[in-house]
Motif scaffolding. Structure first.
Motif, PDB file in Angstrom:
ATOM      1  N   PRO A  26      33.859  37.076  24.244  1.00  0.00           N
ATOM      2  CA  PRO A  26      33.563  35.651  25.036  1.00  0.00           C
ATOM      3  C   PRO A  26      34.718  34.886  25.317  1.00  0.00           C
ATOM      4  CG  PRO A  26      32.155  36.345  23.135  1.00  0.00           C
ATOM      5  CD  PRO A  26      33.199  37.331  22.811  1.00  0.00           C
ATOM      6  N   LEU A  27      34.583  34.366  26.510  1.00  0.00           N
ATOM      7  CA  LEU A  27      35.788  33.517  26.747  1.00  0.00           C
ATOM      8  C   LEU A  27      35.801  32.039  25.997  1.00  0.00           C
ATOM      9  CD1 LEU A  27      35.635  33.491  30.381  1.00  0.00           C
ATOM     10  CD2 LEU A  27      36.722  35.349  28.923  1.00  0.00           C
ATOM     11  N   THR A 307      35.300  29.784  39.046  1.00  0.00           N
ATOM     12  CA  THR A 307      34.814  31.102  39.611  1.00  0.00           C
ATOM     13  C   THR A 307      33.542  30.595  39.988  1.00  0.00           C
ATOM     14  OG1 THR A 307      36.590  32.298  38.522  1.00  0.00           O
ATOM     15  CG2 THR A 307      34.780  33.570  39.671  1.00  0.00           C
ATOM     16  N   ARG A 308      32.388  30.601  39.235  1.00  0.00           N
ATOM     17  CA  ARG A 308      30.989  30.362  39.357  1.00  0.00           C
ATOM     18  C   ARG A 308      30.722  29.437  40.614  1.00  0.00           C
ATOM     19  NH1 ARG A 308      30.459  30.264  33.878  1.00  0.00           N
ATOM     20  NH2 ARG A 308      30.058  27.843  34.007  1.00  0.00           N
ATOM     21  N   THR A 309      31.475  28.249  40.721  1.00  0.00           N
ATOM     22  CA  THR A 309      31.404  27.261  41.651  1.00  0.00           C
ATOM     23  C   THR A 309      31.902  27.925  42.813  1.00  0.00           C
ATOM     24  OG1 THR A 309      31.857  25.446  39.757  1.00  0.00           O
ATOM     25  CG2 THR A 309      32.344  24.913  42.073  1.00  0.00           C
ATOM     26  N   LEU A 310      32.896  28.653  43.181  1.00  0.00           N
ATOM     27  CA  LEU A 310      33.256  29.051  44.409  1.00  0.00           C
ATOM     28  C   LEU A 310      32.158  30.338  44.882  1.00  0.00           C
ATOM     29  CD1 LEU A 310      37.228  30.219  43.543  1.00  0.00           C
ATOM     30  CD2 LEU A 310      36.228  28.268  44.797  1.00  0.00           C
ATOM     31  N   VAL A 318      35.117  36.749  44.587  1.00  0.00           N
ATOM     32  CA  VAL A 318      36.466  36.364  43.936  1.00  0.00           C
ATOM     33  C   VAL A 318      37.060  37.453  43.320  1.00  0.00           C
ATOM     34  CG1 VAL A 318      37.512  34.875  42.411  1.00  0.00           C
ATOM     35  CG2 VAL A 318      35.399  34.001  43.592  1.00  0.00           C
ATOM     36  N   ARG A 319      38.282  38.146  43.696  1.00  0.00           N
ATOM     37  CA  ARG A 319      38.827  39.144  43.365  1.00  0.00           C
ATOM     38  C   ARG A 319      40.100  38.997  42.645  1.00  0.00           C
ATOM     39  NH1 ARG A 319      38.112  40.439  49.138  1.00  0.00           N
ATOM     40  NH2 ARG A 319      35.802  41.063  49.312  1.00  0.00           N
ATOM     41  N   ASN A 320      40.493  39.910  41.833  1.00  0.00           N
ATOM     42  CA  ASN A 320      42.034  39.823  41.182  1.00  0.00           C
ATOM     43  C   ASN A 320      43.004  40.709  41.744  1.00  0.00           C
ATOM     44  OD1 ASN A 320      43.532  38.515  38.832  1.00  0.00           O
ATOM     45  ND2 ASN A 320      43.570  40.307  38.103  1.00  0.00           N
ATOM     46  N   ASP A 337      41.345  45.598  28.859  1.00  0.00           N
ATOM     47  CA  ASP A 337      40.680  44.375  28.117  1.00  0.00           C
ATOM     48  C   ASP A 337      40.717  43.232  29.287  1.00  0.00           C
ATOM     49  OD1 ASP A 337      40.647  45.348  25.727  1.00  0.00           O
ATOM     50  OD2 ASP A 337      42.349  44.575  24.869  1.00  0.00           O
ATOM     51  N   LEU A 338      41.586  43.168  30.074  1.00  0.00           N
ATOM     52  CA  LEU A 338      41.712  42.191  31.259  1.00  0.00           C
ATOM     53  C   LEU A 338      40.494  42.381  32.148  1.00  0.00           C
ATOM     54  CD1 LEU A 338      42.846  39.976  32.934  1.00  0.00           C
ATOM     55  CD2 LEU A 338      44.471  41.617  33.607  1.00  0.00           C
ATOM     56  N   CYS A 339      40.263  43.729  32.625  1.00  0.00           N
ATOM     57  CA  CYS A 339      39.145  44.173  33.536  1.00  0.00           C
ATOM     58  C   CYS A 339      38.031  43.558  32.935  1.00  0.00           C
ATOM     59  CB  CYS A 339      39.466  45.431  33.923  1.00  0.00           C
ATOM     60  SG  CYS A 339      40.927  45.997  34.802  1.00  0.00           S
ATOM     61  N   PHE A 340      37.686  44.006  31.982  1.00  0.00           N
ATOM     62  CA  PHE A 340      36.436  43.856  31.384  1.00  0.00           C
ATOM     63  C   PHE A 340      36.212  42.177  31.152  1.00  0.00           C
ATOM     64  CE2 PHE A 340      36.233  48.167  29.396  1.00  0.00           C
ATOM     65  CZ  PHE A 340      34.983  48.311  30.019  1.00  0.00           C
ATOM     66  N   GLY A 341      37.469  41.463  30.709  1.00  0.00           N
ATOM     67  CA  GLY A 341      37.359  39.930  30.705  1.00  0.00           C
ATOM     68  C   GLY A 341      36.982  39.372  32.185  1.00  0.00           C
ATOM     69  N   LEU A 342      37.709  39.850  33.240  1.00  0.00           N
ATOM     70  CA  LEU A 342      37.478  39.468  34.543  1.00  0.00           C
ATOM     71  C   LEU A 342      36.045  40.000  34.955  1.00  0.00           C
ATOM     72  CD1 LEU A 342      40.745  40.968  35.998  1.00  0.00           C
ATOM     73  CD2 LEU A 342      40.200  38.411  36.016  1.00  0.00           C
ATOM     74  N   GLN A 343      35.773  40.928  35.104  1.00  0.00           N
ATOM     75  CA  GLN A 343      34.466  41.565  35.563  1.00  0.00           C
ATOM     76  C   GLN A 343      33.082  40.948  34.593  1.00  0.00           C
ATOM     77  OE1 GLN A 343      32.050  44.096  34.378  1.00  0.00           O
ATOM     78  NE2 GLN A 343      30.736  44.013  36.471  1.00  0.00           N
ATOM     79  N   GLY A 344      33.233  41.049  33.356  1.00  0.00           N
ATOM     80  CA  GLY A 344      32.187  40.762  32.609  1.00  0.00           C
ATOM     81  C   GLY A 344      31.992  39.306  32.143  1.00  0.00           C
ATOM     82  N   GLU A 345      32.892  38.649  32.015  1.00  0.00           N
ATOM     83  CA  GLU A 345      32.904  37.215  31.439  1.00  0.00           C
ATOM     84  C   GLU A 345      33.295  36.086  32.617  1.00  0.00           C
ATOM     85  OE1 GLU A 345      31.829  37.237  28.448  1.00  0.00           O
ATOM     86  OE2 GLU A 345      31.905  39.510  28.218  1.00  0.00           O
ATOM     87  N   ALA A 346      34.251  36.410  33.383  1.00  0.00           N
ATOM     88  CA  ALA A 346      34.560  35.461  34.223  1.00  0.00           C
ATOM     89  C   ALA A 346      34.053  35.520  35.665  1.00  0.00           C
ATOM     90  CB  ALA A 346      36.063  35.375  34.538  1.00  0.00           C
ATOM     91  N   GLY A 347      33.390  36.381  36.107  1.00  0.00           N
ATOM     92  CA  GLY A 347      32.851  36.799  37.489  1.00  0.00           C
ATOM     93  C   GLY A 347      33.753  37.183  38.416  1.00  0.00           C
ATOM     94  N   ILE A 348      35.066  37.507  37.948  1.00  0.00           N
ATOM     95  CA  ILE A 348      36.117  38.042  39.058  1.00  0.00           C
ATOM     96  C   ILE A 348      36.062  39.387  39.027  1.00  0.00           C
ATOM     97  CG2 ILE A 348      38.578  37.896  39.530  1.00  0.00           C
ATOM     98  CD1 ILE A 348      38.573  35.356  37.829  1.00  0.00           C
TER      99      ILE A 348
END
Length: 462
Positions: A26-27, A307-310, A318-320, A337-348
């Motif tokens: 979790p973030l 990100t959610r606001t956008l 929203v892409r990385n 780790d980064l990809c799971f954080g982006l896709q699963g936690e941050a919505g990116i």
């Protein structure tokens, strides 16, 4: 055939396990008061875009004031040497980004040196490979974007796409910036180019070109970073793009979504982006935001909120687009780790990882093509297919190529050869553009001894 007794007496074996084990992370917003200079900073100040911009660290004096006596003097000497002799980018780091360095405790010298975000945002001289700080083929404008300008700041590289550089500044300056010849302040190493036109004249020239070239359907709006364009100017530019009927895709490039998420949460920006997004939807135009996150530690609840606001105001995606760098993220575990954080936690959405470009003094960051190919192999199968990023090599005069698309590869000398299937704006009359091979070069320190010796001989006779 095994007997019952032999089966009973056979030693029990443990499962081999997976090369990568996923654990949800979790973030968390790191506690900024662990830094001596921010002990009295309130949450309201921290969430203010204006406070973040005013309190960016721009020089060693300000970094000392922030860190107090946490670091040894040797680090500052190392940093000063780099700033005077090697750095291609000046120092500019928002508090939000500094706060993700050694995020779990007050840093000491050892942990600050080792931090992956520090390694690319605040490089020091001992990070770099002094035997080969630059590849012999490194150039200031390694992708030749300036050569392909069809108007000031407008690069027409691909047949149906253009890159619009609206300005030459960012809220933060990355040490590995591929546009180091234009973006940011001059350094002792690099005297930067300058945009000469007034913004309104530059923007008008972009729109005039697009109206005259209906084959261009995709505009990447960048810089610099669009977060540094005053919102009214940016909105006017985007509405201008939306008035061109042949423009069907617009992508806004902003590392500030991660480095300064407070900007994208400002009411005037949110309301203005909603107006743009609604207009894009009505006209059937795909509006996306592309950001640049290189390590999972950069992802915090504020980044996820922005990100959610956008997405809530109508941005389609929203892409990385990260950059692959040694010492930062060039392992499969770091990337996953980064990809799971982006896709699963941050919505990116994880989209691309670029191999670091061949700019001066960047050899310590770059990876060889074979290493990038191995990382692409090792990431497969863990993420959803739509969220599995492509690792690409941006080959000079060619463009983005998946790393397995190499045509020939001389591993000993670190030279890969690539082909392309279109002409850039400077090759309209080149009959051989689609048949020739284009070279890309691995970092020399990763080559076998014979390959390194060969390059030394090339340098000696150059």
């Amino acid at each position: 055939m095994l007997s019952e007794r032999s089966i009973r007496e056979a030693p029990l074996t443990q499962p081999a396990g997976q090369p990568y084990e996923y654990h949800r992370r979790p973030l968390v917003e790191p506690d900024w008061t662990r830094f001596p200079g921010w002990r009295d900073v309130t949450e309201a100040q921290w969430q203010s875009a204006q406070w973040q911009r005013v309190n960016c660290v721009k020089n060693i004096k300000q970094l000392r004031a922030l860190l107090g006596d946490l670091l040894d003097e040797s680090f500052y000497t190392d940093l000063e040497t780099d700033q005077k002799r090697l750095a291609t980018m000046s120092m500019l780091i928002p508090p939000q980004m500094l706060n993700t360095m050694v995020p779990d405790r007050a840093p000491d010298t050892e942990s600050f040196y080792a931090d992956p975000i520090r390694r690319y945002m605040l490089p020091v001289a001992t990070d770099r490979h002094l035997d080969w700080p630059s590849h012999p083929h490194a150039t200031r404008d390694s992708l030749h974007e300036h050569d392909m300008w069809v108007a000031e700041g407008l690069t027409h590289r691909y047949p149906t796409k253009v890159l619009a550089e609206l300005l030459s500044t960012c809220p933060q300056y990355c040490g590995h910036c591929t546009r180091m010849d234009l973006v940011g302040n001059s350094t002792p190493t690099v005297d930067k180019l300058k945009l000469s036109l007034k913004p309104v004249d530059r923007y008008d020239a972009h729109l005039a070109y697009l109206k005259a070239h209906p084959g261009v359907r995709d505009v990447v709006v960048s810089g610099g970073d669009v977060a540094n364009v005053p919102w009214k100017q940016l909105e006017a530019y985007l509405m201008g793009l939306l008035s061109v009927p042949t423009v069907r895709d617009i992508r806004l490039a902003t590392k500030a979504l991660m480095g300064l998420p407070q900007h994208w949460l400002q009411p005037d920006v949110v309301e203005g982006l909603h107006r743009v997004a609604i207009t894009a939807q009505r006209r059937g135009v795909n509006l996306a935001v592309h950001t640049h996150v290189n390590h999972v530690n950069s992802l915090t609840p504020l980044v996820a909120k922005a990100t959610r606001t956008l997405l809530e105001v109508g941005v389609r995606d929203v892409r990385n687009q990260g950059v692959l760098m040694r010492g930062v993220n060039a392992t499969s575990a770091d990337l996953l780790d980064l990809c799971f954080g982006l896709q699963g936690e941050a919505g990116i959405l994880p989209y691309y990882f670029y191999m670091c470009d061949m700019i001066p003094n960047a050899e310590h960051w770059r990876v060889p093509v074979w290493h990038a190919q191995q990382l692409q192999h090792d990431m497969m199968g863990y993420l959803p297919g739509y969220a599995t990023p492509r690792i690409v090599c941006d080959v000079p005069f060619v463009g983005k190529r998946w790393v397995h698309m190499v045509s020939e590869y001389d591993r000993e000398h670190g030279i890969s050869y690539w082909t392309k299937n279109y002409r850039t704006s400077i090759e309209q009359d080149d009959d051989e553009a689609l048949s020739k091979l284009y070279a890309y070069y691995d970092p020399i320190d990763t080559l076998p001894g014979s390959g390194q010796d060969w390059w030394r001989k090339q340098e000696a006779t150059a």
